[in-house]
Design a protein around this motif. Structure first.
Motif, mmCIF file in Angstrom:
data_model
loop_
_atom_site.group_PDB
_atom_site.id
_atom_site.type_symbol
_atom_site.label_atom_id
_atom_site.label_comp_id
_atom_site.label_asym_id
_atom_site.label_seq_id
_atom_site.Cartn_x
_atom_site.Cartn_y
_atom_site.Cartn_z
ATOM 1 N N ALA A 36 -22.220 10.874 5.639
ATOM 2 C CA ALA A 36 -23.369 10.625 4.753
ATOM 3 C C ALA A 36 -24.270 11.853 4.706
ATOM 4 N N MET A 37 -24.326 12.592 5.817
ATOM 5 C CA MET A 37 -25.172 13.794 5.842
ATOM 6 C C MET A 37 -24.610 14.854 4.895
ATOM 7 N N TYR A 38 -23.280 15.063 4.961
ATOM 8 C CA TYR A 38 -22.662 16.047 4.054
ATOM 9 C C TYR A 38 -22.730 15.565 2.603
ATOM 10 N N ARG A 39 -22.637 14.252 2.422
ATOM 11 C CA ARG A 39 -22.744 13.693 1.068
ATOM 12 C C ARG A 39 -24.162 13.916 0.516
ATOM 13 N N ALA A 40 -25.162 13.722 1.374
ATOM 14 C CA ALA A 40 -26.552 13.874 0.926
ATOM 15 C C ALA A 40 -26.831 15.323 0.507
ATOM 16 N N VAL A 41 -26.322 16.274 1.295
ATOM 17 C CA VAL A 41 -26.514 17.688 0.948
ATOM 18 C C VAL A 41 -25.823 17.977 -0.392
ATOM 19 N N THR A 42 -24.621 17.449 -0.548
ATOM 20 C CA THR A 42 -23.864 17.660 -1.799
ATOM 21 C C THR A 42 -24.624 17.077 -2.988
ATOM 22 N N ASN A 87 -34.732 14.389 2.219
ATOM 23 C CA ASN A 87 -36.163 14.647 2.121
ATOM 24 C C ASN A 87 -36.837 13.259 2.139
ATOM 25 N N ASP A 88 -37.546 12.805 1.109
ATOM 26 C CA ASP A 88 -38.118 11.461 1.268
ATOM 27 C C ASP A 88 -37.443 10.400 0.414
ATOM 28 N N GLU A 89 -36.271 10.738 -0.124
ATOM 29 C CA GLU A 89 -35.583 9.802 -1.025
ATOM 30 C C GLU A 89 -34.489 9.032 -0.284
ATOM 31 N N ASN A 90 -34.479 7.712 -0.494
ATOM 32 C CA ASN A 90 -33.389 6.912 0.071
ATOM 33 C C ASN A 90 -32.152 7.127 -0.816
ATOM 34 N N VAL A 91 -31.129 7.786 -0.257
ATOM 35 C CA VAL A 91 -29.952 8.141 -1.065
ATOM 36 C C VAL A 91 -28.712 7.349 -0.641
ATOM 37 N N GLU A 92 -28.936 6.331 0.187
ATOM 38 C CA GLU A 92 -27.820 5.575 0.760
ATOM 39 C C GLU A 92 -26.782 5.174 -0.297
ATOM 40 N N ARG A 93 -27.238 4.751 -1.454
ATOM 41 C CA ARG A 93 -26.331 4.253 -2.489
ATOM 42 C C ARG A 93 -25.748 5.386 -3.353
ATOM 43 N N VAL A 94 -26.611 6.278 -3.792
ATOM 44 C CA VAL A 94 -26.149 7.303 -4.751
ATOM 45 C C VAL A 94 -25.137 8.289 -4.166
ATOM 46 N N ILE A 95 -25.120 8.420 -2.846
ATOM 47 C CA ILE A 95 -24.190 9.400 -2.255
ATOM 48 C C ILE A 95 -22.761 8.861 -2.154
ATOM 49 N N ARG A 96 -22.580 7.563 -2.486
ATOM 50 C CA ARG A 96 -21.237 6.965 -2.329
ATOM 51 C C ARG A 96 -20.395 7.054 -3.594
ATOM 52 N N GLY A 97 -20.951 7.629 -4.661
ATOM 53 C CA GLY A 97 -20.234 7.675 -5.945
ATOM 54 C C GLY A 97 -19.167 8.765 -5.990
ATOM 55 N N MET A 98 -18.384 8.721 -7.056
ATOM 56 C CA MET A 98 -17.248 9.630 -7.208
ATOM 57 C C MET A 98 -17.688 11.079 -7.433
ATOM 58 N N ASP A 99 -18.840 11.308 -8.118
ATOM 59 C CA ASP A 99 -19.274 12.687 -8.378
ATOM 60 C C ASP A 99 -19.530 13.424 -7.060
ATOM 61 N N VAL A 100 -20.142 12.719 -6.113
ATOM 62 C CA VAL A 100 -20.372 13.323 -4.792
ATOM 63 C C VAL A 100 -19.029 13.486 -4.073
ATOM 64 N N ALA A 101 -18.186 12.458 -4.127
ATOM 65 C CA ALA A 101 -16.882 12.502 -3.431
ATOM 66 C C ALA A 101 -16.046 13.698 -3.902
ATOM 67 N N GLN A 102 -16.167 14.029 -5.190
ATOM 68 C CA GLN A 102 -15.348 15.129 -5.720
ATOM 69 C C GLN A 102 -15.825 16.509 -5.279
ATOM 70 N N VAL A 104 -17.831 16.977 -2.208
ATOM 71 C CA VAL A 104 -18.316 17.034 -0.819
ATOM 72 C C VAL A 104 -17.441 17.884 0.111
ATOM 73 N N SER A 105 -16.129 17.893 -0.113
ATOM 74 C CA SER A 105 -15.279 18.678 0.792
ATOM 75 C C SER A 105 -15.598 20.164 0.662
ATOM 76 N N LYS A 106 -15.851 20.587 -0.585
ATOM 77 C CA LYS A 106 -16.169 21.989 -0.817
ATOM 78 C C LYS A 106 -17.482 22.359 -0.101
ATOM 79 N N ILE A 107 -18.472 21.514 -0.271
ATOM 80 C CA ILE A 107 -19.781 21.799 0.337
ATOM 81 C C ILE A 107 -19.698 21.734 1.866
ATOM 82 N N SER A 108 -18.927 20.781 2.379
ATOM 83 C CA SER A 108 -18.865 20.654 3.835
ATOM 84 C C SER A 108 -18.006 21.746 4.469
#
Ligand code: DC
Length: 241
Positions: A36-42, A87-102, A104-108
């Protein structure tokens, strides 16, 4: 009873976080979802327009922006889960979508991103009593973790699990699209230069292709019982001498 560090690594969509959450609840430990941390950064970089699908990120801008990224978890007593904040945004839901999944490996795979996340993970886990899941927890973040698990499962089974998760959120993809994304992430996660996904030498392999959630939990709780018993016996013997 003394608290331990539990490191859970493995391939994408193996049920690592489901098991980790159940363990944390049962043991009253904290749960840290490092994916989730790498997803949030992505997500942050996508939002800022620094990366677009399959584009090479603008590195100088990315490194500058990385300085302003703060990822943390806050326990939600209603849902009984630690939710991810960017930062101060709850991103729990938005980080689980396909755009982030596509992306996240590059960013991580970026060294500076990993260094920042690993430092933060070590800080969060420094008092033990933590279940942390990811790709490099037992091999790099906490190489001295008392219990290390390496999770795996058949690719088609993992694809179906991920497909169900996405459709429960109203995101519809074909089986092949999801399978390709999983295989691509597995490849990138195991082949990157910085802390790739590998099984730590002392990790216990848990293949859950044919195992239900309860069976997995029971299996790991038994491992923990045995481990703590051995630790207590060791302490008693060293006290006697
Ligand atoms: O566990 P997850 O699928 O939410 O993780 C998302 C991505 O983050 C995954 O493709 C690889 C990366 N990751 C990582 O590189 N190191 C970790 N400790 C955790 C996740």
């Amino acid at each position: 009873m003394s608290k331990i560090t539990i490191a859970i690594d493995g391939y994408s969509s193996c049920g690592k976080s489901t098991l980790a959450k159940a363990l944390a609840q049962k043991l009253n430990y904290s749960y840290i979802d490092t994916g989730a941390m790498y997803r949030a950064v992505t997500y942050h970089f996508i939002k800022k327009g620094i990366i677009q699908n399959n584009n090479i990120p603008d590195m100088p801008r990315l490194l500058e922006e990385l300085k302003h990224v703060v990822v943390y978890f806050q326990y939600n007593s209603q849902t009984r889960v630690s939710e991810t904040y960017l930062n101060d945004e709850n991103v729990e839901r938005v980080i689980r979508g396909m755009d982030v999944a596509q992306n996240v490996s590059k960013i991580s795979s970026i060294k500076e991103v990993r260094e920042k996340m690993v430092a933060s993970q070590r800080e969060m886990g420094k008092h033990k009593g933590v279940v942390m899941d990811g790709r490099d927890i037992g091999s790099h973040v906490f190489p001295n973790a008392e219990l290390k698990l390496f999770m795996t499962a058949d690719t088609d089974v993992r694809t179906q699990r991920r497909l169900n998760e996405l459709s429960s959120k109203g995101e519809y993809y074909t089986f092949e699209e999801v399978k390709q994304n999983l295989e691509k992430r597995d490849y990138e996660d195991t082949h990157r230069k910085e802390n790739p996904l590998i099984k730590a030498k002392d990790a216990i392999v848990l293949d859950n292709t044919d195992l239900g959630k309860e069976e997995q939990l029971e299996f790991v709780l038994k491992l923990i019982d045995d481990l703590l018993l051995t630790q207590d016996e060791f302490k008693a013997v060293t006290k006697l001498h």
